[in-house]
Design an enzyme around this catalytic site. Sequence first.
Site, PDB file in Angstrom:
ATOM      1  N   GLN A 127       0.989  -1.701   0.094  1.00 37.04           N
ATOM      2  CA  GLN A 127       0.477  -0.131   0.040  1.00 37.04           C
ATOM      3  C   GLN A 127       0.691   1.475   0.163  1.00 37.04           C
ATOM      4  O   GLN A 127       0.270   2.473   0.295  1.00 37.04           O
ATOM      5  CB  GLN A 127      -0.972   0.202   1.102  1.00 37.04           C
ATOM      6  N   SER A 128       1.799   1.254  -0.366  1.00 37.12           N
ATOM      7  CA  SER A 128       3.033   2.311  -0.587  1.00 37.12           C
ATOM      8  C   SER A 128       2.519   3.794  -1.131  1.00 37.12           C
ATOM      9  O   SER A 128       2.149   3.588  -2.418  1.00 37.12           O
ATOM     10  CB  SER A 128       4.156   2.182  -1.198  1.00 37.12           C
ATOM     11  N   ASN A 129       2.782   4.533  -0.744  1.00 35.18           N
ATOM     12  CA  ASN A 129       1.641   6.048  -1.414  1.00 35.18           C
ATOM     13  C   ASN A 129       3.156   6.337  -2.316  1.00 35.18           C
ATOM     14  O   ASN A 129       2.595   6.880  -3.866  1.00 35.18           O
ATOM     15  CB  ASN A 129       2.173   7.050  -0.228  1.00 35.18           C
TER      16      ASN A 129
END
Length: 329
Positions: free
Chosen positions: A74-76
Site C-alpha cells: 500500500q505504498s503511497n
Amino acid sequence: MTISFPQRLSLAQLPTPFTKLSRISDKYGVNIWIKRDDLTGCALSGNKIRKLEFTLAKARAEGCDALITCGGLQSNHCRATALLGAQLGMEVHLVLRGEQDLSQAKDGNLLLDELAGAHIHCFPVKEFAAKLEELLQQQARQLVAEGKKPWIIPTGASDGLGVWGYLHACRELKADFEKENIQPQAIVCATGSGGTQAGLTLGNYLFDLNTQVVGMAVCDNEAWFQNKVREDIQQWQGKGGVTVDADQMGITVNDQYIGPGYGKAGAEVFDCIKEVASLEGVILDPVYTAKAFYGMLQEIKKGTWIPGDDIVFIHTGGIFGLFPQRDFV
Ligand SMILES: *Cc1c(COP(=O)(O)O)cnc(C)c1O
C-alpha cells in the site's frame, strides 16, 4: 541564502494551502496549523510528489524511459510513481513487499497502481527484506535487456536528490509563516524513509525558519532515523553550491508513537482520524499522518508545547491507505 536548485518538473499543485485548525486548536489549547501537502494533487496526493519533481527531472535528463521503485503493498510512494510514470510516458515497475491476497479485490494504492498500468512484482516479506537491492537490479537488467533505460528510485524517493523536494517546500513555509505572522515552535511531520524530515531540517537551517523540525517515527527507532536523515543530508552535500554541517542542525526524532509497528495502528490512532475528520473535515491516514498527529496531541497534553505556541503539522497525504484498513475504523 542563495541556493541554486537543480532541474525540477512542475508536477505538484503548488503552493499547497496553509491554514489553522481552529477547533482542534481550541480543544487542545495550542495553535495548530496545517500545511496541506495532501492537496498536491487528487489521485496524485501527498509528500512524494515534491521529491519526485526533482527525481524525475533527473531521470528524464539522463534519458531514462522506465522507472523502478519499491515499497509496501500500500505504498503511497509507489502509487505516486505509477501515476507520474503514466503522465510522463515512462514504463513503471514496482517491487512490492508482501503478497497480494488474490481472493480480494484490489484496494487503495494497489488499485491505483494497477489502473496506472504499472508492472507489479510482489515478493514475500522475508525475501524482500533480505535482497531488495538485488531485486531492483534484477528488474533493471531485465529492462536493459529489452532495450530500455531504467532509473531506480530508492524507497520513498529519499536520498540526496529527494531532499530537494522539502527544501523547496521550506520556501513556501517561510512565506506562509510571514503571511500569518507566526514564528512556530515546531514543524511536525510523520517520518518513514526520512527524506521529508531531511529536507525540512535542512530548509529550516538554510532559510532561517528558526523552528524545530520534529519527525514522528512510524516504523524504525530514533537511532535509525538520526542516521538516515543525516545520510540523506550528507548525500545532498555540495549540491546547489552549499555545504552544511549536519551535526550543527539538530535532528529531532520522536519514536514513542509507532504503536504495534509499520502499517499497524492501535484504536487511539483510528480515534484520532475520527476526531480530526469530524472537527476539521481533514482526513488523516492510519499508517503515517494519524500516528504523527496523535503523537503531536500527546506531546501537547504532556506540556511539550504550551498555550500560545504555534505548531505546524505537515499533512503528507496517504488517504488511499485508509481504505484497506476500513475494518478497524
Ligand atoms: C512516505 C510518507 C511519509 C513519510 O515520508 P518520508 O519522506 O518517507 O519519511 C509520511 N506520510 C505519508 C502519507 C507518506 O506516504
